[in-house]
Enzyme design. Structure first.
Site, PDB file in Angstrom:
ATOM      1  CE  LYS A  35      -4.428  -2.005   0.546  1.00  0.00           C
ATOM      2  NZ  LYS A  35      -3.868  -4.135   0.605  1.00  0.00           N
TER       3      LYS A  35
HETATM    4  C1  LIG Z   1      -4.326  -4.665  -0.105  1.00  0.00           C
HETATM    5  C2  LIG Z   1      -3.163  -6.099   0.203  1.00  0.00           C
HETATM    6  C3  LIG Z   1      -3.283  -6.979  -0.560  1.00  0.00           C
HETATM    7  C4  LIG Z   1      -4.641  -7.388  -1.364  1.00  0.00           C
HETATM    8  O1  LIG Z   1      -4.694  -5.933  -2.422  1.00  0.00           O
HETATM    9  P1  LIG Z   1      -5.414  -5.311  -3.541  1.00  0.00           P
HETATM   10  O2  LIG Z   1      -5.268  -4.176  -4.616  1.00  0.00           O
HETATM   11  O3  LIG Z   1      -7.067  -5.108  -2.499  1.00  0.00           O
HETATM   12  O4  LIG Z   1      -6.320  -6.662  -4.252  1.00  0.00           O
HETATM   13  C5  LIG Z   1      -2.742  -8.016  -0.685  1.00  0.00           C
HETATM   14  N1  LIG Z   1      -1.930  -8.324   0.157  1.00  0.00           N
HETATM   15  C6  LIG Z   1      -1.582  -7.252   0.975  1.00  0.00           C
HETATM   16  C7  LIG Z   1      -0.185  -7.034   1.579  1.00  0.00           C
HETATM   17  C8  LIG Z   1      -2.340  -5.896   0.969  1.00  0.00           C
HETATM   18  O5  LIG Z   1      -2.133  -5.312   1.807  1.00  0.00           O
END
Ligand SMILES: *Cc1c(COP(=O)(O)O)cnc(C)c1O
Length: 497
Positions: free
Chosen positions: A112
């Site tokens: 993120k």
């Molecule tokens: C948010 C997240 C995901 C999923 O990603 P999306 O874009 O919501 O599909 C997968 N792994 C981790 C560690 C995340 O923080």
């Protein structure tokens, strides 16, 4: 040429990129989509020599056309700086016949950070460009990682406040500790009695509350979203798919023009959608492999054409993928409906009314780029152990889901195309699950003892993000019921309830 954005649900108005960034969600509840996906303006081979920051500029300028060169370069250089613990920002690590694209080298050690490091800059710039004098209130629902990354990104950014809702008991202890120790006078963290979908539904309802919007405006506030539905989140995520292809070219791992596959551990469908956009921009990507955990709504969707959230919500060891409503999927639905907002709106209405929708065969035929599968809890743990024992590479639970699904794909298809696996979190963020997978007897140890054990086993330095929370005081302890989110927001902002 200016690229404009429109709602997936048919609102007539077209928005500039900065307006869409500022607003987050369209007024009719739809998501903003660009009128077309721009093509890369230079041959992909020319990207091989570019830094992450240069790549980011080349990609983002094509989407965010109303930002000036100076503005965009300012945002990029302030986002991708020494908050990241490596100069390359997103390294590729080869293990077996896959390349792990490590997206966890930022401030909060999850992917993120890739988008949330830059979103505050994009948003504050957008506010200035649009003569917005209101203070921006970021409202976010998180399954764990978005919350901390958004808090870290927006903390003490002038002209903004941020309120994060997370499911109490639905995130890892380290994730929770990371959030409740967040500094910054403009930050609030609230646990809700409910799951992530409750939090997300509650946040969406607040965004759509016209009376509240009016009341906020009078008090000098307006909401915006840092959730992955914001195009200011999506666009920066396209960058690292272009970058990783260019890195493979630069290191001679692939030939110019050679196709790669991309595997993404998926929750809200934002990360994999960015890979799909990269493909449409001209990056030679063959298959997009969508990996789910036991909450396998997407696997079922790709295999049957029916999206059905009427099922038990399962708490897994990959909590950031514990999602039954993958919001960003709506952008794909809109696309395969032939950019027909009425069709999209009808399906989303079905979803709201009955919890499911079924796409037509014609639409389903356009999903050939995607392959969906899932990994059970046991398979995920086994994958961590296997990768540790075979390669001495310790991966987090989300990455392990992707790694396991990738193996299933190769077995199913016999396709040995070189593959990039999005590695979305540091194992230090999910230490207990990771260490238990390697040896269940670790479970007796405390959270921070496990951190030290992981350090011994992996020889990877303990990230700053983890060191810091060992001693940081808890600064947030608000909790509310899932139907009290509005009251909580009003209380925080000092509005009448
Ligand atoms: C948010 C997240 C995901 C999923 O990603 P999306 O874009 O919501 O599909 C997968 N792994 C981790 C560690 C995340 O923080």
């Amino acid at each position: 040429m200016e690229l404009l954005y429109r709602s997936t649900r048919g609102e007539k108005k077209a928005y500039t990129a900065s307006e869409a960034v500022l607003q987050g969600l369209a007024k009719d509840g739809g998501l903003f989509v660009p009128d077309q996906i721009p093509s890369l303006q230079r041959p992909i081979s020319e990207f091989a020599g570019l830094s992450y920051q240069e790549t980011a500029y080349e990609v983002m300028k094509l989407f965010l056309t109303d930002y000036t060169e100076e503005e965009l370069k300012y945002c990029i250089s302030h986002a991708y700086d020494d908050k990241f613990d490596t100069k390359v920002i997103a390294p590729l690590v080869k293990k077996g016949n896959a390349y792990y694209l490590e997206l966890f080298h930022g401030a909060t050690i999850a992917f993120k950070d890739m988008a949330l490091s830059i979103l505050p800059y994009l948003m504050v710039t957008a506010a200035k460009k649009n003569n917005c004098s209101n203070e921006i209130v970021i409202l976010t629902a998180t399954s764990g990682d978005t919350g901390k990354a958004a808090l870290a990104g927006f903390a003490n950014v002038p002209g903004t406040k941020i309120i994060v809702f997370y499911p109490k008991g639905g995130v890892s202890p380290i994730q929770e500790k990371q959030m409740v120790t967040q500094k910054g006078d403009n930050t609030w963290v609230v646990g809700i009695h409910g799951n992530f979908d409750d939090a997300q539904t509650g946040v969406k309802a607040l965004f759509n509350d016209k009376k509240l919007a009016e009341q906020m405006n009078q008090a000098g506030f307006q909401f915006s979203s840092a959730n992955s539905i914001n195009i200011g989140r999506l666009v920066p995520q396209v960058v690292y798919y272009v970058y990783s292809y260019a890195q493979l070219l630069a290191s001679g791992e692939i030939q110019n023009g050679e196709s790669i596959n991309v595997t993404v551990p998926t929750g809200n469908f934002g990360n994999i959608l960015a890979a799909y956009y990269a493909k449409q921009m001209g990056v030679p990507i063959h298959k997009l492999i969508c990996a789910s955990n036991d909450n396998k709504v997407l696997y079922d969707f790709f295999t049957t054409g029916c999206y059905d959230k009427n099922r038990d919500f399962i708490l897994t060891t990959s909590p950031s993928m514990d999602i039954l409503i993958s919001s960003n999927l709506e952008r794909l639905i809109y696309k395969i409906a032939g950019a027909d907002a009425n069709k999209d709106a009808a399906l989303m209405n079905d979803l709201a009314q009955t919890g499911k929708y079924v796409i037509t065969d014609e639409m389903k035929a356009q999903l050939a780029d995607f392959y969906g599968n899932y990994a059970t809890e046991e398979e995920t743990a086994n994958q961590i152990k296997k990768m540790y024992e075979t390669y001495h590479y310790i991966m987090d639970t989300h990455t392990a889901v992707a790694s396991c699904v990738y193996d299933k794909y190769v077995k199913d298809s016999g396709d040995n195309t070189k593959t990039v696996i999005a590695s979305t979190a540091s194992p230090y963020k999910f230490t207990r699950s990771v260490m238990n997978a390697i040896d269940p007897s670790y479970d007796e140890k405390g959270d921070f003892e496990l951190v030290d054990e992981l350090n011994k086993l992996s020889n990877v330095a303990i990230p700053k993000a983890i060191q810091e929370i060992r001693t940081a005081p808890v600064l947030h302890n608000r909790v509310c019921d899932k139907d009290q989110m509005k009251e909580t927001v009003c209380d925080i902002l000092g509005l009448n309830k």
